[in-house]
Design an enzyme around this catalytic site. Sequence first.
Site, PDB file in Angstrom:
ATOM      1  N   ARG A 129      67.685  76.717  20.516  1.00 24.47           N
ATOM      2  CA  ARG A 129      67.878  76.627  21.690  1.00 24.47           C
ATOM      3  C   ARG A 129      67.913  78.694  20.760  1.00 24.47           C
ATOM      4  NH1 ARG A 129      72.566  73.006  24.366  1.00 24.47           N
ATOM      5  NH2 ARG A 129      72.248  72.284  21.811  1.00 24.47           N
ATOM      6  N   LYS A 171      70.531  77.071  13.188  1.00 23.22           N
ATOM      7  CA  LYS A 171      71.291  78.191  14.191  1.00 23.22           C
ATOM      8  C   LYS A 171      72.730  78.340  12.518  1.00 23.22           C
ATOM      9  CE  LYS A 171      73.608  75.022  16.591  1.00 23.22           C
ATOM     10  NZ  LYS A 171      74.195  74.656  18.328  1.00 23.22           N
ATOM     11  N   THR A 225      74.670  63.173  16.838  1.00 16.85           N
ATOM     12  CA  THR A 225      75.788  63.802  15.547  1.00 16.85           C
ATOM     13  C   THR A 225      76.297  62.765  15.288  1.00 16.85           C
ATOM     14  OG1 THR A 225      76.615  63.849  18.323  1.00 16.85           O
ATOM     15  CG2 THR A 225      76.518  65.263  16.858  1.00 16.85           C
ATOM     16  N   GLY A 278      79.919  67.866  26.254  1.00 19.89           N
ATOM     17  CA  GLY A 278      80.402  67.048  26.677  1.00 19.89           C
ATOM     18  C   GLY A 278      81.373  67.586  28.137  1.00 19.89           C
ATOM     19  N   ASN A 280      84.394  68.781  25.714  1.00 24.58           N
ATOM     20  CA  ASN A 280      84.801  68.154  24.386  1.00 24.58           C
ATOM     21  C   ASN A 280      84.189  69.255  23.626  1.00 24.58           C
ATOM     22  OD1 ASN A 280      84.222  66.659  21.799  1.00 24.58           O
ATOM     23  ND2 ASN A 280      82.616  65.860  22.554  1.00 24.58           N
ATOM     24  N   TYR A 312      69.225 115.104  -5.806  1.00 25.42           N
ATOM     25  CA  TYR A 312      68.745 114.071  -6.176  1.00 25.42           C
ATOM     26  C   TYR A 312      69.101 113.688  -7.730  1.00 25.42           C
ATOM     27  CZ  TYR A 312      66.314 109.810  -7.030  1.00 25.42           C
ATOM     28  OH  TYR A 312      66.207 108.379  -7.952  1.00 25.42           O
ATOM     29  N   ASN A 333      63.460 111.476 -12.321  1.00 29.15           N
ATOM     30  CA  ASN A 333      63.509 110.150 -12.393  1.00 29.15           C
ATOM     31  C   ASN A 333      61.858 109.326 -12.651  1.00 29.15           C
ATOM     32  OD1 ASN A 333      63.594 109.696 -10.227  1.00 29.15           O
ATOM     33  ND2 ASN A 333      64.599 107.539 -10.892  1.00 29.15           N
TER      34      ASN A 333
HETATM   35  C1  UD1 Z   1      78.403  68.502  21.014  1.00 34.29           C
HETATM   36  C2  UD1 Z   1      78.689  67.544  21.527  1.00 34.29           C
HETATM   37  C3  UD1 Z   1      79.684  67.978  22.922  1.00 34.29           C
HETATM   38  C4  UD1 Z   1      80.287  68.430  22.845  1.00 34.29           C
HETATM   39  C5  UD1 Z   1      79.858  69.844  21.949  1.00 34.29           C
HETATM   40  C6  UD1 Z   1      80.772  71.159  21.803  1.00 34.29           C
HETATM   41  C7  UD1 Z   1      77.857  65.325  21.256  1.00 34.29           C
HETATM   42  C8  UD1 Z   1      76.233  64.423  20.867  1.00 34.29           C
HETATM   43  N1  UD1 Z   1      77.642  66.432  21.827  1.00 34.29           N
HETATM   44  O1  UD1 Z   1      76.811  68.942  22.051  1.00 34.29           O
HETATM   45  O2  UD1 Z   1      79.825  67.110  23.443  1.00 34.29           O
HETATM   46  O3  UD1 Z   1      80.560  69.134  23.861  1.00 34.29           O
HETATM   47  O4  UD1 Z   1      79.394  69.331  20.816  1.00 34.29           O
HETATM   48  O5  UD1 Z   1      79.916  72.649  21.268  1.00 34.29           O
HETATM   49  O6  UD1 Z   1      78.288  65.462  19.677  1.00 34.29           O
HETATM   50  N2  UD1 Z   1      73.918  68.298  14.360  1.00 34.29           N
HETATM   51  C9  UD1 Z   1      73.450  67.372  13.030  1.00 34.29           C
HETATM   52  N3  UD1 Z   1      72.671  66.370  13.261  1.00 34.29           N
HETATM   53  C10 UD1 Z   1      72.212  66.454  14.566  1.00 34.29           C
HETATM   54  C11 UD1 Z   1      72.381  66.857  15.406  1.00 34.29           C
HETATM   55  C12 UD1 Z   1      73.188  67.829  15.499  1.00 34.29           C
HETATM   56  O7  UD1 Z   1      73.523  67.591  11.602  1.00 34.29           O
HETATM   57  O8  UD1 Z   1      71.748  64.945  14.205  1.00 34.29           O
HETATM   58  C13 UD1 Z   1      74.572  69.059  14.174  1.00 34.29           C
HETATM   59  C14 UD1 Z   1      74.366  70.639  14.798  1.00 34.29           C
HETATM   60  O9  UD1 Z   1      73.383  71.044  13.635  1.00 34.29           O
HETATM   61  C15 UD1 Z   1      75.745  71.185  15.482  1.00 34.29           C
HETATM   62  C16 UD1 Z   1      76.372  70.283  15.497  1.00 34.29           C
HETATM   63  O10 UD1 Z   1      76.110  68.582  15.326  1.00 34.29           O
HETATM   64  O11 UD1 Z   1      76.082  72.340  14.434  1.00 34.29           O
HETATM   65  C17 UD1 Z   1      75.932  70.097  17.412  1.00 34.29           C
HETATM   66  O12 UD1 Z   1      74.923  69.632  17.653  1.00 34.29           O
HETATM   67  P1  UD1 Z   1      74.004  70.792  18.921  1.00 34.29           P
HETATM   68  O13 UD1 Z   1      73.245  70.345  18.748  1.00 34.29           O
HETATM   69  O14 UD1 Z   1      75.021  71.564  18.596  1.00 34.29           O
HETATM   70  O15 UD1 Z   1      75.188  69.808  19.714  1.00 34.29           O
HETATM   71  P2  UD1 Z   1      75.763  69.906  21.470  1.00 34.29           P
HETATM   72  O16 UD1 Z   1      74.658  69.872  22.713  1.00 34.29           O
HETATM   73  O17 UD1 Z   1      76.251  71.562  21.951  1.00 34.29           O
HETATM   74 CA    CA Z   2      76.692  73.265  19.930  1.00 31.30          CA
END
Ligand code: UD1
Ligand code: CA
Length: 450
Positions: free
Chosen positions: A15, A22, A78, A139, A169, A365, A385
Amino acid sequence: MQTYAIILAAGQGTRMKSKLYKVLHPVCGKPMVKHVLEQTEALQAHPIVTIVGCGAEQVKDALGTRSLFVLQENQLGTAHAVLQAEEVLGCLEGITFVVCGDTPLITSETMSKLRDLHIRNQAKATVLTAIAKDPTGYGRVIRTQEGLVKKIVEHKDANSEERAIREINTGIYCFDNQLLFKYLKSVKNENTQGEYYLPDVIELMKADQLPIAAYIAEDFYETLGVNDRIALSKAEQIMQARILHRHMHNGVTIINPQQTVIGADVSIGEDTVIQPGCVLTGQTEIGKDCVIGPNTEIVDCKIGSYSVIKHSACYDSKVGEQVQIGPFAHLRPKSILADTIKIGNFVEIKASSLEYGSKVSHLSYIGDSEIGKNVNIGCGSITVNYDGKNKFKTVVQDNVFIGCNSNLIAPVTIGEGAFVAAGTTVTSDVPEKSLTIARIPQVDKPGYMK
Ligand code: UD1
Ligand code: CA
């Protein structure tokens, strides 16, 4: 009880629409994930394990030895990301923080309160929630009739009734470490995104009657998740205000905070005044009782106390005390100015050192040079120089006077106490205490113009 931490930083961040991963997007000059790491360090969490995937090498470079790293090869969600830390943390007893690398505004104070509640309630999982004005994208926290946390539903999976809930969340949690890894294995990816969701662990634990708690953050903005450039600009604005307030609390006058940019790692001494239009970034240290600006950029410089810098640009340089720079001067990298130096308008200094009491007041300079004490470099004088291929050094010893519009063709040394007459092009070393003059004598032809 021992505390561990897992930072999630493996996602690409689609995004953001960026080639930069990111969590590496800077907020006030520092990658988001580094802000998160520093707040986590303040909790005495050890080890800190960062999950890397997209841009793994760059994320590792940004955090260095301050974290351990585990690779998540495919970004399956996640929960899958956290599970990768099992090889490092799996069997340990204690509390594990899980925090997202894209929540740069989170503070260790709030995380510490989250842990306090987790311990007080003897919970097995405690989620940091917040009340959002606009919860879109987050979430949602679903509570039972008694007000206990039941589960978390992702925005994309939520029905309209759930979407109306404003408690979100934040993606920051405390878990019982061993139970976390146990329950992660039961998480399924049967949802709109086909991902393994970490928040599903909450529902699974709840179903097994494990105690779950929630701590509502006092300030929603501290938990802002940065998924796009709009949230990035919001995070920048909030973090900037925090930084400016910290300096003002420490005794720095900032005339117009709306027109001042100060990076996260800049330090400024008491009674220094920052005039409007300044951008002070990198590892910059400014002493006390200085006046900086208006309209001055300083990056990675150390500025001594009682110095004044106006309308100028200074990079990767060291400036002593009671130095005056500008208006309209340019310090390029590796310039070293001793105490009481004066650099005036339209002067460029590059990779040069100037010792106590020397002055370069106008239109000069000075490059690749060593300038001694109490030297006066006259208006329009330059060090030559560069021959188009190589750079050469100029040495000007103590108490030298360089007359206006002189060229010092390097490599060359001007001996101690010498006087170079205005308009001279110096092509060979000048002996100490001599007067050196090299210019075509003036010829007057009286009446010629009649
Ligand atoms: C996530 C939460 C959501 C919460 C929000 C808060 C989940 C499923 N959702 O959503 O409930 O409200 O954060 O900001 O957890 N990442 C990994 N590996 C992966 C996927 C993500 O390391 O496979 C990392 C991303 O780099 C990021 C973080 O996890 O730093 C969160 O992932 P992101 O895709 O931004 O989750 P959200 O959709 O924001
Ligand atoms: Ca996020």
